[in-house]
Design an enzyme around this catalytic site. Structure first.
Site, PDB file in Angstrom:
ATOM      1  N   LEU A  57       5.519  -7.504  -1.690  1.00  0.00           N
ATOM      2  CA  LEU A  57       5.324  -7.979  -0.399  1.00  0.00           C
ATOM      3  C   LEU A  57       4.322  -7.217   0.331  1.00  0.00           C
ATOM      4  O   LEU A  57       4.183  -6.038  -0.095  1.00  0.00           O
ATOM      5  CB  LEU A  57       6.722  -7.866   0.711  1.00  0.00           C
ATOM      6  CG  LEU A  57       7.745  -8.672   0.475  1.00  0.00           C
ATOM      7  CD1 LEU A  57       8.838  -8.396   1.325  1.00  0.00           C
ATOM      8  CD2 LEU A  57       7.444 -10.153   0.889  1.00  0.00           C
ATOM      9  N   ASP A  58       3.246  -7.791   0.900  1.00  0.00           N
ATOM     10  CA  ASP A  58       2.015  -7.013   1.284  1.00  0.00           C
ATOM     11  C   ASP A  58       2.539  -5.941   2.306  1.00  0.00           C
ATOM     12  O   ASP A  58       3.485  -5.923   2.839  1.00  0.00           O
ATOM     13  CB  ASP A  58       0.936  -8.040   1.747  1.00  0.00           C
ATOM     14  CG  ASP A  58       1.096  -8.842   2.776  1.00  0.00           C
ATOM     15  OD1 ASP A  58       1.819  -8.397   3.559  1.00  0.00           O
ATOM     16  OD2 ASP A  58       0.637  -9.942   2.814  1.00  0.00           O
ATOM     17  N   LEU A  59       1.436  -5.259   2.801  1.00  0.00           N
ATOM     18  CA  LEU A  59       1.677  -4.126   3.533  1.00  0.00           C
ATOM     19  C   LEU A  59       2.348  -4.444   4.900  1.00  0.00           C
ATOM     20  O   LEU A  59       3.282  -3.781   5.461  1.00  0.00           O
ATOM     21  CB  LEU A  59       0.316  -3.444   3.885  1.00  0.00           C
ATOM     22  CG  LEU A  59       0.236  -2.289   4.777  1.00  0.00           C
ATOM     23  CD1 LEU A  59       0.992  -1.147   4.473  1.00  0.00           C
ATOM     24  CD2 LEU A  59      -1.212  -1.841   5.218  1.00  0.00           C
TER      25      LEU A  59
END
Length: 248
Positions: free
Chosen positions: A112-114
């Site tokens: 999952l991205d930032l």
């Protein structure tokens, strides 16, 4: 250096061994070997084709790697503001730095991205993680996206036919308009490919700017009421029921 010509034909390839031991993915194991960071019986390896057996002593960066442990999987509620990596060159806080104490070394199933949050599966078995990431599994990833902009259900329905964004082809996407609140809309999105930043890029292509993205399920596993930052192990009985032949 040790090579694959040495007599360990009764074992398994070192990259697969390291993945199943939860050290890293098989691909990352190959990089470790290429960098000269893996030793077997005191000798630096130069090939991922090398096979090891239970009698061999394996080290990564000088750290002994024990026998493969039983496969375990956890649900983790990733908060926003963490990157899904063990080491970040930019020095940003990572998921693995913020896990509760007491967990063995784990890797994530996908990322999952930032600024995304929600369900992230963790496992001590890198080989299993690789299998569960493959689009061929047909596992649906479900998200709730809050996005700035106006959209109709008819426009969202067109995404079922797939869409090409900046030269990247995305397959069928099931998107449902939940509700609108002023300039923002909540949209439920289901995808099976899980390409990098897929939901954000696809919604951006139809004029929506995602300002919150929550993954609520990955295949048969649900986020449920798990609190942000919390980890909960999935019982072995459930893993056997849901993973079948993929469960070790």
């Amino acid at each position: 250096m040790a090579t694959s010509s040495e007599p360990f034909s009764d074992g398994e390839r070192i990259a697969k061994f390291l993945a199943r031991a939860g050290v890293c993915s098989r691909r990352d194991a190959e990089r470790l070997i290429a960098d000269g960071r893996v030793k077997v019986n005191g000798k630096v390896l130069d090939t991922p084709a090398f096979k090891v057996s239970a009698k061999d002593k394996v080290q990564v960066d000088g750290r002994p790697i024990g026998a493969v442990e039983p496969t375990r999987v956890w649900r983790y509620h990733k908060p926003t503001g963490l990157v899904t990596t063990h080491r970040d060159p930019a020095g940003r806080p990572t998921v693995f730095e913020h896990l509760p104490p007491g967990l063995p070394r784990v890797i994530s199933v996908g990322r999952l991205d930032l600024t995304s949050e929600g369900l992230l599966l963790l496992t001590n078995d890198g080989e299993l993680a690789r299998k569960l990431e493959l689009p061929s599994n047909g596992w649906v990833r479900r998200y709730r996206a809050r996005a700035y902009g106006r959209v109709t259900q008819e426009e969202l329905d067109h995404l079922k036919d797939g869409i090409t964004v900046d030269g990247v082809r995305y397959g069928s996407i099931d998107a449902k308009l939940e509700r609108g609140a002023g300039a923002n809309a909540w949209i439920s999105v289901a995808i099976t490919e899980g390409k990098n930043r897929e939901v954000r890029r696809v919604l951006d292509a139809i004029g929506l700017k995602v300002n919150r993205l929550i993954r609520v399920s990955y295949g048969p596993f649900q986020l449920g009421t798990l609190e942000p930052g919390a980890v909960e192990e999935i019982p072995r009985k459930v893993l056997k029921e849901q993973l079948g032949k993929d469960f070790a």
